[in-house]
Motif scaffolding. Sequence first.
Motif, PDB file in Angstrom:
ATOM      1  N   LYS A  93    -143.929 -33.938  32.241  1.00  0.00           N
ATOM      2  CA  LYS A  93    -143.704 -34.906  31.157  1.00  0.00           C
ATOM      3  C   LYS A  93    -142.410 -34.638  30.401  1.00  0.00           C
ATOM      4  CE  LYS A  93    -147.896 -37.225  30.276  1.00  0.00           C
ATOM      5  NZ  LYS A  93    -149.093 -36.421  30.532  1.00  0.00           N
ATOM      6  N   THR A  94    -142.024 -33.358  30.322  1.00  0.00           N
ATOM      7  CA  THR A  94    -140.794 -33.043  29.590  1.00  0.00           C
ATOM      8  C   THR A  94    -139.882 -32.176  30.447  1.00  0.00           C
ATOM      9  OG1 THR A  94    -141.614 -30.973  28.637  1.00  0.00           O
ATOM     10  CG2 THR A  94    -142.052 -32.991  27.385  1.00  0.00           C
ATOM     11  N   GLU A  95    -138.604 -32.180  30.067  1.00  0.00           N
ATOM     12  CA  GLU A  95    -137.624 -31.370  30.762  1.00  0.00           C
ATOM     13  C   GLU A  95    -137.967 -29.876  30.603  1.00  0.00           C
ATOM     14  OE1 GLU A  95    -133.711 -33.063  30.437  1.00  0.00           O
ATOM     15  OE2 GLU A  95    -132.870 -31.060  30.261  1.00  0.00           O
ATOM     16  N   GLN A  96    -138.399 -29.511  29.382  1.00  0.00           N
ATOM     17  CA  GLN A  96    -138.750 -28.113  29.118  1.00  0.00           C
ATOM     18  C   GLN A  96    -139.889 -27.641  30.022  1.00  0.00           C
ATOM     19  OE1 GLN A  96    -138.110 -30.300  26.816  1.00  0.00           O
ATOM     20  NE2 GLN A  96    -136.506 -29.440  25.526  1.00  0.00           N
ATOM     21  N   SER A  97    -140.910 -28.472  30.167  1.00  0.00           N
ATOM     22  CA  SER A  97    -142.027 -28.032  31.000  1.00  0.00           C
ATOM     23  C   SER A  97    -141.614 -27.962  32.470  1.00  0.00           C
ATOM     24  CB  SER A  97    -143.260 -28.925  30.800  1.00  0.00           C
ATOM     25  OG  SER A  97    -142.979 -30.242  31.187  1.00  0.00           O
ATOM     26  N   ALA A  98    -140.702 -28.842  32.878  1.00  0.00           N
ATOM     27  CA  ALA A  98    -140.193 -28.775  34.254  1.00  0.00           C
ATOM     28  C   ALA A  98    -139.457 -27.460  34.487  1.00  0.00           C
ATOM     29  CB  ALA A  98    -139.278 -29.961  34.545  1.00  0.00           C
ATOM     30  N   MET A  99    -138.597 -27.087  33.527  1.00  0.00           N
ATOM     31  CA  MET A  99    -137.828 -25.851  33.674  1.00  0.00           C
ATOM     32  C   MET A  99    -138.759 -24.639  33.662  1.00  0.00           C
ATOM     33  SD  MET A  99    -134.845 -26.898  34.199  1.00  0.00           S
ATOM     34  CE  MET A  99    -133.861 -25.410  34.191  1.00  0.00           C
ATOM     35  N   ARG A 100    -139.779 -24.683  32.794  1.00  0.00           N
ATOM     36  CA  ARG A 100    -140.772 -23.596  32.774  1.00  0.00           C
ATOM     37  C   ARG A 100    -141.482 -23.497  34.110  1.00  0.00           C
ATOM     38  NH1 ARG A 100    -142.211 -24.634  27.564  1.00  0.00           N
ATOM     39  NH2 ARG A 100    -143.857 -26.058  28.186  1.00  0.00           N
ATOM     40  N   GLY A 101    -141.845 -24.663  34.658  1.00  0.00           N
ATOM     41  CA  GLY A 101    -142.543 -24.700  35.950  1.00  0.00           C
ATOM     42  C   GLY A 101    -141.671 -24.112  37.055  1.00  0.00           C
ATOM     43  N   ILE A 102    -140.380 -24.459  37.038  1.00  0.00           N
ATOM     44  CA  ILE A 102    -139.454 -23.931  38.044  1.00  0.00           C
ATOM     45  C   ILE A 102    -139.337 -22.416  37.885  1.00  0.00           C
ATOM     46  CG2 ILE A 102    -137.034 -23.866  38.779  1.00  0.00           C
ATOM     47  CD1 ILE A 102    -136.854 -26.836  38.016  1.00  0.00           C
ATOM     48  N   GLY A 103    -139.181 -21.955  36.641  1.00  0.00           N
ATOM     49  CA  GLY A 103    -139.059 -20.518  36.374  1.00  0.00           C
ATOM     50  C   GLY A 103    -140.241 -19.749  36.933  1.00  0.00           C
ATOM     51  N   LYS A 104    -141.435 -20.219  36.650  1.00  0.00           N
ATOM     52  CA  LYS A 104    -142.652 -19.543  37.125  1.00  0.00           C
ATOM     53  C   LYS A 104    -142.740 -19.555  38.644  1.00  0.00           C
ATOM     54  CE  LYS A 104    -145.860 -20.341  33.332  1.00  0.00           C
ATOM     55  NZ  LYS A 104    -146.867 -21.329  32.947  1.00  0.00           N
ATOM     56  N   TRP A 105    -142.412 -20.695  39.221  1.00  0.00           N
ATOM     57  CA  TRP A 105    -142.509 -20.846  40.670  1.00  0.00           C
ATOM     58  C   TRP A 105    -141.531 -19.902  41.370  1.00  0.00           C
ATOM     59  CZ3 TRP A 105    -139.210 -22.521  44.588  1.00  0.00           C
ATOM     60  CH2 TRP A 105    -139.822 -22.856  45.797  1.00  0.00           C
ATOM     61  N   LEU A 106    -140.307 -19.804  40.840  1.00  0.00           N
ATOM     62  CA  LEU A 106    -139.288 -18.947  41.460  1.00  0.00           C
ATOM     63  C   LEU A 106    -139.709 -17.476  41.411  1.00  0.00           C
ATOM     64  CD1 LEU A 106    -136.057 -20.599  40.042  1.00  0.00           C
ATOM     65  CD2 LEU A 106    -136.715 -20.513  42.450  1.00  0.00           C
ATOM     66  N   VAL A 107    -140.298 -17.067  40.291  1.00  0.00           N
ATOM     67  CA  VAL A 107    -140.736 -15.688  40.171  1.00  0.00           C
ATOM     68  C   VAL A 107    -141.870 -15.421  41.160  1.00  0.00           C
ATOM     69  CG1 VAL A 107    -141.946 -14.084  38.646  1.00  0.00           C
ATOM     70  CG2 VAL A 107    -139.964 -15.341  37.807  1.00  0.00           C
ATOM     71  N   LYS A 108    -142.799 -16.378  41.238  1.00  0.00           N
ATOM     72  CA  LYS A 108    -143.946 -16.227  42.123  1.00  0.00           C
ATOM     73  C   LYS A 108    -143.520 -16.112  43.591  1.00  0.00           C
ATOM     74  CE  LYS A 108    -148.294 -18.556  43.139  1.00  0.00           C
ATOM     75  NZ  LYS A 108    -148.824 -19.920  43.163  1.00  0.00           N
ATOM     76  N   HIS A 109    -142.477 -16.848  43.961  1.00  0.00           N
ATOM     77  CA  HIS A 109    -142.071 -16.883  45.373  1.00  0.00           C
ATOM     78  C   HIS A 109    -140.786 -16.115  45.641  1.00  0.00           C
ATOM     79  CE1 HIS A 109    -145.201 -19.744  46.397  1.00  0.00           C
ATOM     80  NE2 HIS A 109    -144.907 -20.385  45.290  1.00  0.00           N
ATOM     81  N   GLN A 110    -140.387 -15.210  44.734  1.00  0.00           N
ATOM     82  CA  GLN A 110    -139.071 -14.577  44.858  1.00  0.00           C
ATOM     83  C   GLN A 110    -138.920 -13.735  46.128  1.00  0.00           C
ATOM     84  OE1 GLN A 110    -138.092 -11.452  41.982  1.00  0.00           O
ATOM     85  NE2 GLN A 110    -140.198 -11.434  41.300  1.00  0.00           N
ATOM     86  N   ASP A 111    -140.041 -13.362  46.748  1.00  0.00           N
ATOM     87  CA  ASP A 111    -139.947 -12.545  47.955  1.00  0.00           C
ATOM     88  C   ASP A 111    -139.792 -13.367  49.234  1.00  0.00           C
ATOM     89  OD1 ASP A 111    -139.729 -10.070  47.005  1.00  0.00           O
ATOM     90  OD2 ASP A 111    -141.644  -9.319  47.753  1.00  0.00           O
ATOM     91  N   GLU A 112    -140.010 -14.670  49.154  1.00  0.00           N
ATOM     92  CA  GLU A 112    -139.823 -15.507  50.331  1.00  0.00           C
ATOM     93  C   GLU A 112    -138.325 -15.697  50.537  1.00  0.00           C
ATOM     94  OE1 GLU A 112    -142.743 -17.608  51.380  1.00  0.00           O
ATOM     95  OE2 GLU A 112    -144.072 -17.236  49.686  1.00  0.00           O
ATOM     96  N   CYS A 113    -137.914 -15.799  51.811  1.00  0.00           N
ATOM     97  CA  CYS A 113    -136.468 -15.779  52.000  1.00  0.00           C
ATOM     98  C   CYS A 113    -135.805 -17.141  51.855  1.00  0.00           C
ATOM     99  CB  CYS A 113    -136.105 -15.114  53.308  1.00  0.00           C
ATOM    100  SG  CYS A 113    -136.998 -15.772  54.691  1.00  0.00           S
ATOM    101  N   ASP A 114    -136.517 -18.215  52.085  1.00  0.00           N
ATOM    102  CA  ASP A 114    -135.865 -19.520  52.059  1.00  0.00           C
ATOM    103  C   ASP A 114    -136.583 -20.440  51.075  1.00  0.00           C
ATOM    104  OD1 ASP A 114    -134.326 -21.716  52.634  1.00  0.00           O
ATOM    105  OD2 ASP A 114    -135.282 -22.138  54.546  1.00  0.00           O
ATOM    106  N   ILE A 115    -136.233 -20.323  49.796  1.00  0.00           N
ATOM    107  CA  ILE A 115    -136.882 -21.156  48.793  1.00  0.00           C
ATOM    108  C   ILE A 115    -135.855 -21.932  47.991  1.00  0.00           C
ATOM    109  CG2 ILE A 115    -138.808 -19.538  48.549  1.00  0.00           C
ATOM    110  CD1 ILE A 115    -137.680 -18.761  45.803  1.00  0.00           C
ATOM    111  N   ASN A 116    -136.284 -23.069  47.485  1.00  0.00           N
ATOM    112  CA  ASN A 116    -135.389 -23.881  46.668  1.00  0.00           C
ATOM    113  C   ASN A 116    -136.208 -24.828  45.792  1.00  0.00           C
ATOM    114  OD1 ASN A 116    -133.764 -26.689  46.477  1.00  0.00           O
ATOM    115  ND2 ASN A 116    -132.401 -24.941  46.385  1.00  0.00           N
ATOM    116  N   ALA A 117    -135.788 -24.950  44.556  1.00  0.00           N
ATOM    117  CA  ALA A 117    -136.410 -25.923  43.661  1.00  0.00           C
ATOM    118  C   ALA A 117    -135.314 -26.849  43.177  1.00  0.00           C
ATOM    119  CB  ALA A 117    -137.065 -25.228  42.477  1.00  0.00           C
TER     120      ALA A 117
END
Length: 147
Positions: free
Chosen positions: A21-45
Amino acid sequence: MERYFSVTFRIANSIRTKHYKTEQSAMRGIGKWLVKHQDECDINASFFSDTQGHLSFDAPFEASPLSDSVDFYKSKAWLKLRLEALERYGRRCVSCGASVQTGVVLHVDHIKPRSRYPELALDINNLQILCEACNLGKMASMEQDWR
Ligand SMILES: [Zn+2]
């Protein structure tokens, strides 16, 4: 008309889109997702908004109080060097030994800060792996080489 922000998350060939719904929540969602998947070699948001345009992320945000420009941490040269440092020094905190498996976020830290030693910003010998807690603790005693 309702506005929403959509983010496309990709791991290798699997793609998923989420709406926020908001830009802030999108950025928070991306931040969390990147941390969660930081060990995968080919990721992109990737994310698009009318204020920021298209933004593409493939590594956790390096939120360091010493970083004066966000762009450096998104540069290809840094992302490549960051991976090399993780390979060379191992994916664990050099100070306390915490690893991604124990649930910490690892930072690739500049021993001599970029703000005062810009020429060492891309020198792998000036890098060390620290967990978030140790990295924040380091701020008190600047330029400490834990190795
Ligand atoms: Zn640590």
